[in-house]
Design an enzyme around this catalytic site. Sequence first.
Site, PDB file in Angstrom:
ATOM      1  N   LYS A   1       0.815  -1.220   0.000  1.00 49.22           N
ATOM      2  CA  LYS A   1       0.000   0.000   0.000  1.00 49.22           C
ATOM      3  C   LYS A   1       0.848   1.269   0.000  1.00 49.22           C
ATOM      4  O   LYS A   1       0.386   2.333  -0.402  1.00 49.22           O
ATOM      5  CB  LYS A   1      -0.918   0.021   1.220  1.00 49.22           C
ATOM      6  CG  LYS A   1      -0.194  -0.079   2.558  1.00 49.22           C
ATOM      7  CD  LYS A   1      -1.186  -0.149   3.699  1.00 49.22           C
ATOM      8  CE  LYS A   1      -0.515  -0.472   5.020  1.00 49.22           C
ATOM      9  NZ  LYS A   1      -0.044  -1.884   5.074  1.00 49.22           N
TER      10      LYS A   1
ATOM     11  N   GLY B   1       6.297   1.041  10.740  1.00 50.52           N
ATOM     12  CA  GLY B   1       6.604   2.206  11.562  1.00 50.52           C
ATOM     13  C   GLY B   1       8.040   2.680  11.454  1.00 50.52           C
ATOM     14  O   GLY B   1       8.457   3.582  12.192  1.00 50.52           O
TER      15      GLY B   1
ATOM     16  N   GLU C   1       6.774  -5.505   8.409  1.00 54.58           N
ATOM     17  CA  GLU C   1       6.013  -4.970   7.287  1.00 54.58           C
ATOM     18  C   GLU C   1       6.461  -3.542   6.943  1.00 54.58           C
ATOM     19  O   GLU C   1       5.676  -2.600   6.984  1.00 54.58           O
ATOM     20  CB  GLU C   1       4.518  -4.992   7.620  1.00 54.58           C
ATOM     21  CG  GLU C   1       3.988  -6.388   7.907  1.00 54.58           C
ATOM     22  CD  GLU C   1       2.595  -6.364   8.521  1.00 54.58           C
ATOM     23  OE1 GLU C   1       2.020  -5.259   8.644  1.00 54.58           O
ATOM     24  OE2 GLU C   1       2.092  -7.436   8.890  1.00 54.58           O
TER      25      GLU C   1
ATOM     26  N   HIS D   1       1.424  -3.455  15.201  1.00 51.17           N
ATOM     27  CA  HIS D   1       1.914  -2.302  14.446  1.00 51.17           C
ATOM     28  C   HIS D   1       1.950  -1.114  15.401  1.00 51.17           C
ATOM     29  O   HIS D   1       0.931  -0.744  15.976  1.00 51.17           O
ATOM     30  CB  HIS D   1       1.011  -1.994  13.254  1.00 51.17           C
ATOM     31  CG  HIS D   1       1.644  -1.164  12.187  1.00 51.17           C
ATOM     32  ND1 HIS D   1       2.185   0.093  12.440  1.00 51.17           N
ATOM     33  CD2 HIS D   1       1.842  -1.396  10.864  1.00 51.17           C
ATOM     34  CE1 HIS D   1       2.684   0.585  11.312  1.00 51.17           C
ATOM     35  NE2 HIS D   1       2.498  -0.300  10.348  1.00 51.17           N
TER      36      HIS D   1
ATOM     37  N   SER E   1       2.379   4.433  12.146  1.00 49.32           N
ATOM     38  CA  SER E   1       3.273   5.010  11.145  1.00 49.32           C
ATOM     39  C   SER E   1       4.055   6.184  11.722  1.00 49.32           C
ATOM     40  O   SER E   1       3.521   6.962  12.516  1.00 49.32           O
ATOM     41  CB  SER E   1       2.476   5.475   9.928  1.00 49.32           C
ATOM     42  OG  SER E   1       1.917   4.372   9.261  1.00 49.32           O
TER      43      SER E   1
ATOM     44  N   GLY F   1       7.313  -0.250   4.878  1.00 43.58           N
ATOM     45  CA  GLY F   1       6.867   0.373   3.641  1.00 43.58           C
ATOM     46  C   GLY F   1       7.682   1.621   3.381  1.00 43.58           C
ATOM     47  O   GLY F   1       8.527   1.666   2.486  1.00 43.58           O
TER      48      GLY F   1
ATOM     49  N   TYR G   1       3.516   6.756   0.296  1.00 44.78           N
ATOM     50  CA  TYR G   1       2.145   7.247   0.500  1.00 44.78           C
ATOM     51  C   TYR G   1       1.891   8.577  -0.219  1.00 44.78           C
ATOM     52  O   TYR G   1       1.272   9.488   0.324  1.00 44.78           O
ATOM     53  CB  TYR G   1       1.843   7.379   1.993  1.00 44.78           C
ATOM     54  CG  TYR G   1       1.879   6.056   2.703  1.00 44.78           C
ATOM     55  CD1 TYR G   1       0.852   5.135   2.550  1.00 44.78           C
ATOM     56  CD2 TYR G   1       2.962   5.706   3.508  1.00 44.78           C
ATOM     57  CE1 TYR G   1       0.895   3.903   3.185  1.00 44.78           C
ATOM     58  CE2 TYR G   1       3.012   4.477   4.149  1.00 44.78           C
ATOM     59  CZ  TYR G   1       1.969   3.582   3.976  1.00 44.78           C
ATOM     60  OH  TYR G   1       2.026   2.354   4.603  1.00 44.78           O
TER      61      TYR G   1
END
Length: 431
Positions: free
Chosen positions: A68, A236, A273, A196, A199, A275, A384
């Site tokens: 994502k 994060g 995870e 999690h 972020s 990103g 993002y």
Amino acid sequence: MEGCVNETNFVILEEGVMAMDVIGQKINEKKLTDNTDAFYVADLGEVIKKHHQWKMTLPRVKPFYAVKCNDSKPIVWTLAQLGIGFDCASKNEIAMVQDIGVPPERIIYAHPCKESSYIKFAATNGIQMMTFDNKDELFKVARVHPTAIMVLRIVANDAKSLFPLSVKFGATLKECRQLMECAKALCVEIIGVSFHVGSCCTDPQAFAEVIADSRTVFDIGMSLGFHMNLLDIGGGFPGSEDDKITFEEIAAVINRALDLHFPEASGVNVIAEPGRYYVTSSLTVAVNIIGRRITIDSTNSNDDETDTKKTIMYYINDGWHGSLKFEYTPLKPIAFKKVSPDQQLFSTTLWGPTCDGSDCVIDHCELPELEIGDWLLFQNRGAYTITLSNKFNGFPGPIANFVVTKEAWEILQKIKKENQHPTEEQVQGEL
């Protein structure tokens, strides 16, 4: 200057040529044709470099990239060649990742709340590993995908994260035993725990606390007869040098917590995870100044002399609805022209191209006086941004350009070959 790789839509640069050289070349070409369309250049070598850093800094943790964050196919393809896994949150993300050849065992369906049809799609395509945090999700999975192997997502203390997630997802410690007993009654297999910390986490101790909580949940699961062998420490992680905390600081805390609660001898596999970590620094956006408004504010000083203050508004051809969302990484515009060190700076506001009055890219910054047609660069725009952009007012967003240096390409080919033909030591490491 460049050689093209058609199958993945990116360009291998000649030796000595860097991504910034490509940006300069494209701007100069546009000046010759009056083409002022915004564009971005994504350096896949940055992604490869980040992977090397991850392996050196968090050697026990296997990354599952959060699709994502940036689902551009060249980026996802590059990560797949590096041999990492993928965190998918929807049917479309699963399909995209599998379309480039990623096997099901390298995918975790890491959304605690899934549509039944999406669960069925995952089952049909061999996806076994998925997350949950409530009883209703267990009932759905038991009915649609009874052979799934589940990961229980628990609440993390994300008070010091820019974007907390635990208000929406995660079971409390008090709920975990009951959820696991429910799974047992439904004959749904649980293999581990995920969390999690939110972020843009600014507190490394948040990882240590929830890793300790995960140990408690592991013990509950084992007491109920589950084969608990997976810990997913979520995302994060910082993605650029502008973040308030470094990746190394967070990694040091994680490594200590893992050694304490999940030592290597425990046989627990640890995944994450990430990103933003992988893609933030890879992408630079180039925008053109398409309009300008200068305001001169005159005021009288105490000695009756008149002081003048110049403020400037620039209108640029990408904005908040495109790739210049400001939530994650501070926006720092760089003028793409020669500016003398002593050139006067003015209070400046940058506006996006739409009719939306909230399309303000930067409310205040200090820039020299620029002209219509000049270019501004924004670095660290890989996370993002593209995935959250829209075509409001019909503006299409920046044109994509993906490049990789020759050196980085050779490193990628070496890693790809090692993944296809692993050494005995690498195989033992995987086991």
